[in-house]
Design an enzyme around this catalytic site. Structure first.
Site, PDB file in Angstrom:
ATOM      1  N   ASP A 105       0.957  -1.101  -0.016  1.00  0.00           N
ATOM      2  CA  ASP A 105       0.108  -0.003   0.102  1.00  0.00           C
ATOM      3  C   ASP A 105       0.989   1.385  -0.020  1.00  0.00           C
ATOM      4  OD1 ASP A 105      -2.208  -1.622   0.161  1.00  0.00           O
ATOM      5  OD2 ASP A 105      -2.268  -1.253   2.337  1.00  0.00           O
TER       6      ASP A 105
HETATM    7  N1  URA Z   1      -1.285  -5.964   3.632  1.00  0.00           N
HETATM    8  C1  URA Z   1      -1.624  -4.619   3.685  1.00  0.00           C
HETATM    9  O1  URA Z   1      -2.887  -4.319   4.256  1.00  0.00           O
HETATM   10  N2  URA Z   1      -1.072  -3.760   3.169  1.00  0.00           N
HETATM   11  C2  URA Z   1       0.151  -3.904   2.170  1.00  0.00           C
HETATM   12  O2  URA Z   1       0.591  -3.067   2.032  1.00  0.00           O
HETATM   13  C3  URA Z   1       0.435  -5.243   2.408  1.00  0.00           C
HETATM   14  C4  URA Z   1      -0.203  -6.227   3.125  1.00  0.00           C
END
Ligand code: URA
Length: 246
Positions: A105
């Site tokens: 993310d």
């Molecule tokens: N899970 C998430 O919620 N965000 C990420 O960036 C990676 C795994």
């Protein structure tokens, strides 16, 4: 077979325009003979190409380990002009056209692989290949034994999606950091770790991927820094473990 100018540009010798100039200046030889035409076809795997007396090694693929900082998109480009992980490596590796192997993310940090090897990307992200990804999380609340059990059985997300089995462990943290956990998953659903904790009435406040397969994120890489993975690292991420399990 590939055009000489494209080969030189792909290997990072210069832009297409620059390498054409090198050829016109007589600075490029192919198998010991001065190349007269930048459009000539060469066999990139067998021909020996020398520019300004230096051999140009043929390297079709590149595999980069990045410590992605928060605020950067794990993408190769963004239509709205946001900074992407590929932008961070563009000066050195732009000519390879790399993409991330899996998402982190925008507000997550840590281990991101960037490569132009599509087959490798598929192997890293396919849940059936069982490549473990380990995340360090800071949480709103402490984890419980029931959480650990629920993760090990497969969390059901709020929308009914059933996750594969995952490992949840308590992580050592400083007092300032608060509650910490390590989560190991081998799939990559959208916002998966955050949604898994939401399903347990908890909240992820900080998320960093620290390991992919058997390879730890290099601790010497500061946020935004990257380096090429060694052959051993690149190969050990992909095992046939998953295929044998099926
Ligand atoms: N899970 C998430 O919620 N965000 C990420 O960036 C990676 C795994």
């Amino acid at each position: 077979m590939i055009r000489l100018d494209r080969f030189l540009a792909n290997m990072g010798v210069g832009t297409r325009k620059e390498v054409k100039k090198f050829v016109s200046a007589g600075a490029v030889t192919v198998n010991g003979k001065i190349a007269g035409d930048s459009g000539m076809q060469i066999n990139e795997e067998e021909d020996s190409v020398v520019v300004f007396n230096e051999v140009v090694e043929y390297k079709p693929y590149v595999y980069i380990m990045m410590n992605k900082p928060a605020g950067v998109l794990s993408a190769s480009e963004d239509a709205r002009g946001a900074v992407t992980a590929a932008d961070l490596v563009a000066e050195e590796y732009g000519h390879y056209g790399v993409s991330p192997a899996g998402r982190l993310d925008k507000d997550s940090e840590g281990f991101l692989i960037l490569t132009n090897d599509g087959e490798y990307i598929h192997k890293v992200i396919s849940p059936n290949k069982h490549v473990d990804k380990v995340y360090f999380c800071l949480l709103e609340k402490a984890i419980s034994a029931t959480d650990i059990e629920a993760f090990s059985k497969g969390i059901v997300l709020a929308d009914g999606t059933v996750c594969r089995t995952a490992k949840l462990e308590e992580a050592k943290t400083t007092e300032e950091q608060g509650y910490g956990a390590l989560v190991t998953i081998h799939e990559g659903k959208f916002h998966q770790v955050k949604r898994m904790f939401l399903a347990r009435d908890n909240k992820v406040l900080y998320l960093k991927r620290i390991k992919i397969g058997d390879v730890w994120l290099d601790k010497s890489l500061e946020k935004g820094q990257y380096r090429e993975m060694t052959q051993q690292e690149k190969d050990s991420i992909i095992t046939d473990k998953g295929e044998r399990l099926q």
